[in-house]
Design a protein around this motif. Structure first.
Motif, PDB file in Angstrom:
ATOM      1  N   ASP A 242       0.861  -1.183   0.000  1.00  0.00           N
ATOM      2  CA  ASP A 242       0.000   0.000   0.000  1.00  0.00           C
ATOM      3  C   ASP A 242       0.898   1.235   0.000  1.00  0.00           C
ATOM      4  O   ASP A 242       1.942   1.240   0.637  1.00  0.00           O
ATOM      5  CB  ASP A 242      -0.954   0.044   1.196  1.00  0.00           C
ATOM      6  CG  ASP A 242      -2.191   0.865   0.872  1.00  0.00           C
ATOM      7  OD1 ASP A 242      -3.276   0.270   0.709  1.00  0.00           O
ATOM      8  OD2 ASP A 242      -2.065   2.113   0.745  1.00  0.00           O
TER       9      ASP A 242
ATOM     10  N   GLU B  48      -0.068   4.124   1.160  1.00  0.00           N
ATOM     11  CA  GLU B  48      -0.502   5.039   2.215  1.00  0.00           C
ATOM     12  C   GLU B  48      -0.036   4.663   3.615  1.00  0.00           C
ATOM     13  O   GLU B  48       0.724   5.366   4.238  1.00  0.00           O
ATOM     14  CB  GLU B  48      -2.029   5.099   2.244  1.00  0.00           C
ATOM     15  CG  GLU B  48      -2.658   5.664   0.998  1.00  0.00           C
ATOM     16  CD  GLU B  48      -2.585   7.169   0.931  1.00  0.00           C
ATOM     17  OE1 GLU B  48      -2.608   7.777   2.028  1.00  0.00           O
ATOM     18  OE2 GLU B  48      -2.485   7.720  -0.173  1.00  0.00           O
TER      19      GLU B  48
ATOM     20  N   THR C 195     -12.157  -0.888  -9.771  1.00  0.00           N
ATOM     21  CA  THR C 195     -13.114  -0.357 -10.748  1.00  0.00           C
ATOM     22  C   THR C 195     -12.654   1.020 -11.239  1.00  0.00           C
ATOM     23  O   THR C 195     -11.631   1.535 -10.781  1.00  0.00           O
ATOM     24  CB  THR C 195     -14.529  -0.271 -10.144  1.00  0.00           C
ATOM     25  OG1 THR C 195     -14.485   0.605  -9.010  1.00  0.00           O
ATOM     26  CG2 THR C 195     -15.042  -1.641  -9.717  1.00  0.00           C
TER      27      THR C 195
HETATM   28  P1  NAD Z   1      -9.818   2.204  -0.472  1.00  0.00           P
HETATM   29  O1  NAD Z   1      -9.572   3.594  -0.943  1.00  0.00           O
HETATM   30  O2  NAD Z   1     -10.337   1.977   0.904  1.00  0.00           O
HETATM   31  O3  NAD Z   1      -8.475   1.345  -0.618  1.00  0.00           O
HETATM   32  C1  NAD Z   1      -7.599   1.409  -1.707  1.00  0.00           C
HETATM   33  C2  NAD Z   1      -6.172   1.283  -1.141  1.00  0.00           C
HETATM   34  O4  NAD Z   1      -5.283   1.086  -2.241  1.00  0.00           O
HETATM   35  C3  NAD Z   1      -5.711   2.531  -0.390  1.00  0.00           C
HETATM   36  O5  NAD Z   1      -5.216   2.165   0.876  1.00  0.00           O
HETATM   37  C4  NAD Z   1      -4.616   3.106  -1.295  1.00  0.00           C
HETATM   38  O6  NAD Z   1      -3.565   3.712  -0.569  1.00  0.00           O
HETATM   39  C5  NAD Z   1      -4.129   1.865  -2.023  1.00  0.00           C
HETATM   40  N1  NAD Z   1      -3.545   2.133  -3.343  1.00  0.00           N
HETATM   41  C6  NAD Z   1      -4.157   2.736  -4.381  1.00  0.00           C
HETATM   42  N2  NAD Z   1      -3.331   2.753  -5.444  1.00  0.00           N
HETATM   43  C7  NAD Z   1      -2.189   2.139  -5.059  1.00  0.00           C
HETATM   44  C8  NAD Z   1      -0.960   1.838  -5.729  1.00  0.00           C
HETATM   45  N3  NAD Z   1      -0.762   2.180  -7.007  1.00  0.00           N
HETATM   46  N4  NAD Z   1       0.014   1.204  -5.026  1.00  0.00           N
HETATM   47  C9  NAD Z   1      -0.191   0.866  -3.715  1.00  0.00           C
HETATM   48  N5  NAD Z   1      -1.336   1.117  -3.033  1.00  0.00           N
HETATM   49  C10 NAD Z   1      -2.327   1.739  -3.713  1.00  0.00           C
HETATM   50  O7  NAD Z   1     -10.797   1.557  -1.553  1.00  0.00           O
HETATM   51  P2  NAD Z   1     -11.658   0.211  -1.416  1.00  0.00           P
HETATM   52  O8  NAD Z   1     -13.029   0.554  -0.983  1.00  0.00           O
HETATM   53  O9  NAD Z   1     -10.870  -0.834  -0.680  1.00  0.00           O
HETATM   54  O10 NAD Z   1     -11.775  -0.168  -2.960  1.00  0.00           O
HETATM   55  C11 NAD Z   1     -10.610  -0.400  -3.744  1.00  0.00           C
HETATM   56  C12 NAD Z   1     -11.051  -0.677  -5.177  1.00  0.00           C
HETATM   57  O11 NAD Z   1     -11.811  -1.896  -5.212  1.00  0.00           O
HETATM   58  C13 NAD Z   1     -11.972   0.399  -5.778  1.00  0.00           C
HETATM   59  O12 NAD Z   1     -11.704   0.507  -7.151  1.00  0.00           O
HETATM   60  C14 NAD Z   1     -13.361  -0.154  -5.529  1.00  0.00           C
HETATM   61  O13 NAD Z   1     -14.326   0.342  -6.425  1.00  0.00           O
HETATM   62  C15 NAD Z   1     -13.092  -1.623  -5.765  1.00  0.00           C
HETATM   63  N6  NAD Z   1     -14.048  -2.548  -5.127  1.00  0.00           N
HETATM   64  C16 NAD Z   1     -14.285  -3.674  -5.810  1.00  0.00           C
HETATM   65  C17 NAD Z   1     -15.112  -4.630  -5.254  1.00  0.00           C
HETATM   66  C18 NAD Z   1     -15.348  -5.908  -6.026  1.00  0.00           C
HETATM   67  O14 NAD Z   1     -16.030  -6.806  -5.524  1.00  0.00           O
HETATM   68  N7  NAD Z   1     -14.788  -6.034  -7.239  1.00  0.00           N
HETATM   69  C19 NAD Z   1     -15.719  -4.418  -4.005  1.00  0.00           C
HETATM   70  C20 NAD Z   1     -15.434  -3.247  -3.326  1.00  0.00           C
HETATM   71  C21 NAD Z   1     -14.580  -2.309  -3.897  1.00  0.00           C
END
Ligand code: NAD
Length: 258
Positions: free
Chosen positions: A34, A36, A88
């Motif tokens: 991650d 962050e 997504t």
């Molecule tokens: P979130 O913002 O809580 O978590 C995303 C994490 O990824 C953050 O901690 C961020 O720091 C990290 N991150 C982002 N880009 C990065 C990179 N290049 N390198 C390292 N770390 C990186 O978001 P979330 O709610 O956990 O959702 C994440 C993604 O999953 C979104 O696109 C969301 O729409 C998708 N999602 C998909 C499903 C599914 O079933 N397919 C379900 C829920 C969410």
């Protein structure tokens, strides 16, 4: 033992998958990536660089951002690791990167890893065959206030089902309405993204005819539904040949372990 490298590990989905993996005896979280933060309660090595940890035979589970998906796709192909991606808000460049990766490794992508949403897609296909072709379709989705992309990837998948079911690949998507929007043109697909609070994911497809309407709805009450599906997908790609897979492949796999 399936070695999962979690990309986006500090996020809502990353932590839900880590929690689900903690109760499985055939999956281990090898590393957490991650950019962050890190959460000491989640096991595995924490790093901000996927390139430091991804190796042949690993399964990368990507729930990060579109940039993260691009990085995961090229790294998995280069190192020989399978990929499960649920991120997504992807565009054409991401689709091309996933396609290129799938020529070398197994890639399973789903905008929604809940098997209940897969059932909703199947129910929608059946409903579209059953109702007259002129019925109006409106898709309403609700998500938490922090969600970045709108409409949701799942809403777009559902709209794709409507287009495919009606043989109208170019049916226009109508994102909300305001002002004197006029009478509703036949054939458009209404899209409505509601944001607020802590909704995990709620998708409704409305089919409206003359004097009657039908509503198909799925509600994810917590992220366990997605995390369970993501781990089932990790088990699937760990033994699958290179190629592109969806939840339909997983659901119809006789050796499926959920
Ligand atoms: P979130 O913002 O809580 O978590 C995303 C994490 O990824 C953050 O901690 C961020 O720091 C990290 N991150 C982002 N880009 C990065 C990179 N290049 N390198 C390292 N770390 C990186 O978001 P979330 O709610 O956990 O959702 C994440 C993604 O999953 C979104 O696109 C969301 O729409 C998708 N999602 C998909 C499903 C599914 O079933 N397919 C379900 C829920 C969410």
């Amino acid at each position: 033992m399936i070695r999962v490298v979690l990309l986006g590990a500090a996020g809502r989905m990353g932590r839900a998958i880590a929690a689900a993996a903690g109760t499985a005896n055939d999956v281990t979280i090898k590393a957490c990536i991650d950019r962050e933060a890190n959460f000491p309660e989640v096991g595995g090595v924490w790093t901000s660089s996927a390139a430091d940890v991804v190796a042949a035979g690993d399964v990368v589970a990507d729930f990060s951002s579109p940039e993260g998906t691009l990085e995961a796709a090229s790294l998995c192909a280069e190192r020989g690791a399978a990929l499960v991606t649920g991120t997504t808000g992807l565009g054409e460049a991401h689709a091309a990167a996933l396609k290129a990766a799938a020529a070398r490794v197994a890639v399973l992508q789903a905008a929604n890893f809940s098997l209940g949403v897969l059932a909703l897609q199947r129910a929608l296909r059946a409903a579209l065959r059953a109702v007259p072709p002129g019925w109006d379709v409106e898709i309403v989705e609700r998500h938490h206030r922090a969600k970045l992309d709108s409409p949701s990837g799942t809403a777009l998948v559902l709209a794709g089902e409507v287009r495919a079911g009606r043989g109208t690949e170019t049916a226009p998507l109508r994102h909300g309405r305001e002002g004197r929007a006029g009478p509703r043109p036949g054939g458009e697909i209404g899209m409505h993204a509601v944001r607020g609070g802590t909704w995990v994911g709620d998708h409704t497809v409305l089919l409206a005819g003359e004097g009657e309407w039908l509503e198909l709805r799925h509600v994810a009450q917590d992220r366990t539904a997605f995390a369970t599906g993501a781990l089932a997908a990790a088990r699937f790609v760990a033994r699958a040949a290179p190629g592109r897979y969806t939840l339909e492949h997983l659901a119809s796999d006789p050796g499926r372990v959920t």
